[in-house]
Design an enzyme around this catalytic site. Structure first.
Site: not given
Length: 81
Positions: A11, A14
């Site tokens: 994501c 991340c």
């Protein structure tokens, strides 16, 4: 050499954690290897409950948030953020 692992499904948070972690290591002049682990089945091996997570030399340091660059530097330098 520090072994750094960013745990997360890939994501935006991340990716941001991975970018900041690499930047922190570079600014500190630390020799490191940065890995992105996206296999959700392996997250529990590190005790991760919330993504993203950051593992430094086998120890889970962060989960569920993206810390500041300065906090990451403190973690990499051996301090507690």
């Amino acid at each position: 050499m520090k072994k750094l692992i960013v745990l997360g499904p890939g994501c935006a948070r991340c990716e941001q954690l991975a970018r900041l972690t690499g930047q922190a290591a570079e600014e500190l002049g630390i020799e490191y290897h940065l890995e992105k682990l996206t296999d959700i089945a392996k997250f529990s091996d590190f005790g991760l409950m919330l993504t993203p997570g950051l593992v430094v030399d086998g120890e889970l340091k962060v989960q569920g948030k993206v810390p500041s660059l300065e906090d990451i530097k403190a973690m990499l330098a051996g301090g507690v953020a």
